[in-house]
Design an enzyme around this catalytic site. Structure first.
Site, short mmCIF file in Angstrom:
data_model
loop_
_atom_site.label_atom_id
_atom_site.label_comp_id
_atom_site.label_asym_id
_atom_site.label_seq_id
_atom_site.Cartn_x
_atom_site.Cartn_y
_atom_site.Cartn_z
N TYR A 191 -46.18 17.28 -1.65
CA TYR A 191 -46.09 18.37 -0.61
C TYR A 191 -44.89 19.38 -0.75
O TYR A 191 -44.99 20.34 -0.53
CB TYR A 191 -46.10 17.65 0.72
CG TYR A 191 -45.92 18.85 1.87
CD1 TYR A 191 -46.92 19.84 2.20
CD2 TYR A 191 -44.81 18.77 2.53
CE1 TYR A 191 -46.84 20.50 3.31
CE2 TYR A 191 -44.57 19.56 3.58
CZ TYR A 191 -45.68 20.61 4.08
OH TYR A 191 -45.42 21.40 4.79
N SER B 237 -41.75 25.56 4.44
CA SER B 237 -41.10 24.47 5.27
C SER B 237 -39.74 23.98 4.63
O SER B 237 -39.44 24.42 3.59
CB SER B 237 -42.29 23.11 4.97
OG SER B 237 -41.80 21.98 5.37
#
Length: 258
Positions: free
Chosen positions: A156, A143
């Site tokens: 995360y 990401s």
């Protein structure tokens, strides 16, 4: 090695495994692999889709399972082994997150984020490696948050950064076996999962007007294009790299077109 031919873009005859393939980027990658000739095995907690034209002996394999469950992953790996006897491409796409200030994330919530975005990837790789030989490709979907601060998504983002580091280390460890390991870092590719997270965020923490330098949002198919490249012979000398599929966001740092 011989010069590339136009057929180098194809994945004909290759066996590809894609996790988190029921929707979004995972589904787009699985469909693209099938379109370029691969035999595809997919899994997801939700029921994965199956290509109706690719059924029967040697055709697509779809299983519903939680990639955090090592027993279920081993069952999936055995099913792939029984069907094809090998894996040529592994795409670790499954993952997930929720929005919360770091201080509000419980120990259980932190374990969930770690398992869902990192531990399950190492487990899947260990299960599939015995089926992978020279020329195989591992693609980890990370990401943009792996490369920048992400308030409200601290754990995360840390796990995606850890996955980036794992990608580079495994690229070197597996190079003697001829196995390439790369990553795709998507951003600005709206998916159902991203929409759900965005809707849970407090007003003002997400600005839907801000767009990437290219001046538009992308879609899951853009990540699928990068995966097709990394899976095949066009990327035969690419390993330990991250392809940023984000319309220029990573290159721009904190700047975005408004």
């Amino acid at each position: 090695m011989a010069a590339l031919s136009p057929d180098a873009i194809l994945l004909t005859g290759r066996v590809a495994v894609v996790t988190g393939a029921a929707r979004g980027i995972g589904r787009a990658i699985a469909e693209a692999f099938e379109a370029f000739g691969a035999q595809v095995a997919v899994c997801d907690r939700d029921k994965p889709r199956r290509d109706r034209a690719n059924q029967g002996k040697g055709g697509a394999l779809a299983m519903t399972l939680d990639v955090r469950d090592p027993v279920a992953v081993e069952v999936f790996a055995r099913a792939v082994a029984e069907r094809w006897g090998r894996v040529d491409v592994l795409v670790n796409n499954a993952g997930g997150t929720f929005h919360a200030p770091f201080a509000d994330v419980s120990a259980k919530g932190e374990r969930t984020l770690i398992e869902e975005n990192f531990t399950q990837v190492t487990g899947m790789i260990r299960s599939m490696l015995p089926l992978m030989g020279a020329g195989a490709s591992i693609i980890n979907v990370t990401s943009s948050e792996a490369h920048q601060a992400a308030p409200g998504f601290a754990v995360y983002a840390a796990m995606k950064a850890a996955l980036e580091s794992l990608t580079r280390s495994l690229a070197l460890e597996l190079a003697p076996r001829g196995i390439r390991v790369n990553a795709i870092a998507p951003d600005a590719l709206p998916t159902e999962g991203e929409s759900g997270v965005r809707e849970s965020m407090p007003a003002g923490e997400f600005d839907p007007v801000r767009v990437p330098p290219l001046g538009r949002l992308g879609d899951p198919g853009d990540a699928a294009g990068a995966a097709v490249f990394l899976a095949g012979d066009l990327a035969r000398f690419v390993t330990g790299a991250t392809v940023h599929v984000d319309g220029g966001i990573h290159a721009a740092g904190g700047w975005r077109r408004v």
